[in-house]
Design a protein around this motif. Structure first.
Motif, PDB file in Angstrom:
ATOM      1  N   LEU A 162       0.827  -1.209   0.000  1.00  0.00           N
ATOM      2  CA  LEU A 162       0.000   0.000   0.000  1.00  0.00           C
ATOM      3  C   LEU A 162       0.860   1.257   0.000  1.00  0.00           C
ATOM      4  CD1 LEU A 162      -2.816  -1.085   2.481  1.00  0.00           C
ATOM      5  CD2 LEU A 162      -2.966  -0.863  -0.009  1.00  0.00           C
ATOM      6  N   GLN A 216       1.913   1.939  -3.464  1.00  0.00           N
ATOM      7  CA  GLN A 216       0.855   2.524  -4.284  1.00  0.00           C
ATOM      8  C   GLN A 216       0.565   3.966  -3.897  1.00  0.00           C
ATOM      9  OE1 GLN A 216      -2.855   0.376  -4.190  1.00  0.00           O
ATOM     10  NE2 GLN A 216      -3.902   1.818  -5.538  1.00  0.00           N
ATOM     11  N   PHE A 217       0.267   4.199  -2.623  1.00  0.00           N
ATOM     12  CA  PHE A 217      -0.198   5.519  -2.221  1.00  0.00           C
ATOM     13  C   PHE A 217       0.937   6.473  -1.838  1.00  0.00           C
ATOM     14  CE2 PHE A 217      -3.787   2.663  -1.451  1.00  0.00           C
ATOM     15  CZ  PHE A 217      -4.770   3.331  -2.161  1.00  0.00           C
ATOM     16  N   GLN A 229       0.895   2.000  -9.307  1.00  0.00           N
ATOM     17  CA  GLN A 229      -0.363   1.281  -9.288  1.00  0.00           C
ATOM     18  C   GLN A 229      -0.143  -0.237  -9.393  1.00  0.00           C
ATOM     19  OE1 GLN A 229      -2.799   3.032  -8.133  1.00  0.00           O
ATOM     20  NE2 GLN A 229      -4.140   3.460  -9.872  1.00  0.00           N
ATOM     21  N   LEU A 246      -9.752  -0.070   1.495  1.00  0.00           N
ATOM     22  CA  LEU A 246      -8.866   0.809   0.733  1.00  0.00           C
ATOM     23  C   LEU A 246      -8.473   0.176  -0.596  1.00  0.00           C
ATOM     24  CD1 LEU A 246      -7.279   3.456   0.705  1.00  0.00           C
ATOM     25  CD2 LEU A 246      -5.402   2.263   1.869  1.00  0.00           C
ATOM     26  N   ILE A 247      -8.165  -1.116  -0.573  1.00  0.00           N
ATOM     27  CA  ILE A 247      -7.797  -1.819  -1.804  1.00  0.00           C
ATOM     28  C   ILE A 247      -8.972  -1.849  -2.770  1.00  0.00           C
ATOM     29  CG2 ILE A 247      -7.197  -4.082  -2.749  1.00  0.00           C
ATOM     30  CD1 ILE A 247      -5.574  -4.539  -0.131  1.00  0.00           C
ATOM     31  N   SER A 280      -9.659   1.651  -4.252  1.00  0.00           N
ATOM     32  CA  SER A 280      -8.603   2.129  -5.158  1.00  0.00           C
ATOM     33  C   SER A 280      -8.646   1.441  -6.512  1.00  0.00           C
ATOM     34  CB  SER A 280      -7.231   1.907  -4.521  1.00  0.00           C
ATOM     35  OG  SER A 280      -6.918   0.522  -4.413  1.00  0.00           O
ATOM     36  N   GLU A 335      -8.635   2.922 -11.051  1.00  0.00           N
ATOM     37  CA  GLU A 335      -7.607   2.273 -11.881  1.00  0.00           C
ATOM     38  C   GLU A 335      -8.223   1.424 -12.987  1.00  0.00           C
ATOM     39  OE1 GLU A 335      -4.028  -1.083 -11.609  1.00  0.00           O
ATOM     40  OE2 GLU A 335      -4.975  -0.339  -9.769  1.00  0.00           O
ATOM     41  N   CYS A 363      -8.509  -4.583 -15.659  1.00  0.00           N
ATOM     42  CA  CYS A 363      -7.423  -3.718 -15.204  1.00  0.00           C
ATOM     43  C   CYS A 363      -6.281  -3.761 -16.212  1.00  0.00           C
ATOM     44  CB  CYS A 363      -6.914  -4.185 -13.840  1.00  0.00           C
ATOM     45  SG  CYS A 363      -8.137  -4.056 -12.517  1.00  0.00           S
ATOM     46  N   GLY A 395       1.693  10.027  -5.969  1.00  0.00           N
ATOM     47  CA  GLY A 395       1.574   9.511  -4.618  1.00  0.00           C
ATOM     48  C   GLY A 395       1.753  10.593  -3.569  1.00  0.00           C
TER      49      GLY A 395
END
Length: 222
Positions: free
Chosen positions: A31, A34-35, A40, A167-168, A171, A175, A181, A190
């Motif tokens: 995470l 990613q953030f 991504q 959160l996953i 998000s 995307e 995806c 980020g």
């Protein structure tokens, strides 16, 4: 000296709590990537994250409703799916000797390789715990004892896993939208290295606050 059944159940619960925090630590790394960094996750990365959440389901159910063989079985099944995603990604990147791999490495291994290690450890750990008969046959009903540090730790870990899952899931929408995806998703802006860890830390603080609140509000039972 042989431990009583009650002590063995407590020890099994502690192992389940420790397993949840270990998984939270692994998810924290992905995470943050990613953030914080802004990278991504690819579709196979999402499969592995889902496998991590699934692997956590068994310990969560053990703590909430009692230690059962079927809970460990669910974790083994989830870990098997996640491991399949990891192996697939490993094979994709070792097929070409010039392929640097997807994403940064950690101690010489990419995150999908570490994910496979995590899933393998999870499967072996669940299998070993299935050999431990006393907690499985004790009639354990989960976290219904006296409020205290163990219940707070358990509720905190469970809450943190749920927040990670939310959160996953959220998000994925910007995307992937409603379609497939992208294999090589574009990076995002980020929060930065520090900002990423601050976000994860805030999730931990929120989880602890909820854990303390649940421990105080839920009555003790025999």
């Amino acid at each position: 000296m042989r431990l009583s059944v009650e002590r063995q159940v407590d020890l099994a619960r502690l192992i389940n709590i420790a397993a949840l925090f270990a998984l939270i630590g692994v998810l924290a790394g992905s995470l943050h990537l990613q953030f914080g960094v802004g990278e991504q996750p690819c579709p196979l990365c999402l499969v592995q994250r889902s496998g991590m959440i699934g692997l956590a389901v068994g310990p969560m159910m053990n703590l909430l409703w009692g230690i059962r063989a079927r809970h460990y079985a669910l974790s083994i099944l989830a870990a098997s799916v996640g491991a399949a995603g990891s192996v697939r990604q490993i094979f994709l990147h070792i097929a070409d000797a010039a392929d640097p791999g997807y994403g940064p490495d950690f101690f010489g291994l990419h995150l999908y390789t570490w994910a496979f290690v995590t899933f393998a450890v999870g499967v072996v750990g669940c299998a070993v715990l299935l050999l431990w008969e006393a907690p499985l046959t004790s009639g354990d009903q989960g976290l219904r004892g006296t409020p205290g540090l163990m219940r707070v730790a358990a509720y905190t870990a469970i809450t943190w896993v749920i927040l990670d899952a939310i959160l996953i899931a959220v998000s994925v929408i910007p995307e992937c939208g409603l379609g497939m995806c992208p294999d090589d998703p574009s990076d995002i802006s980020g929060l930065g290295d520090t900002g990423g860890w601050v976000l994860i830390g805030l999730m931990g603080v929120l989880s602890l606050a909820i854990g303390v609140l649940l421990d105080r509000r839920r009555p003790a039972r025999a």
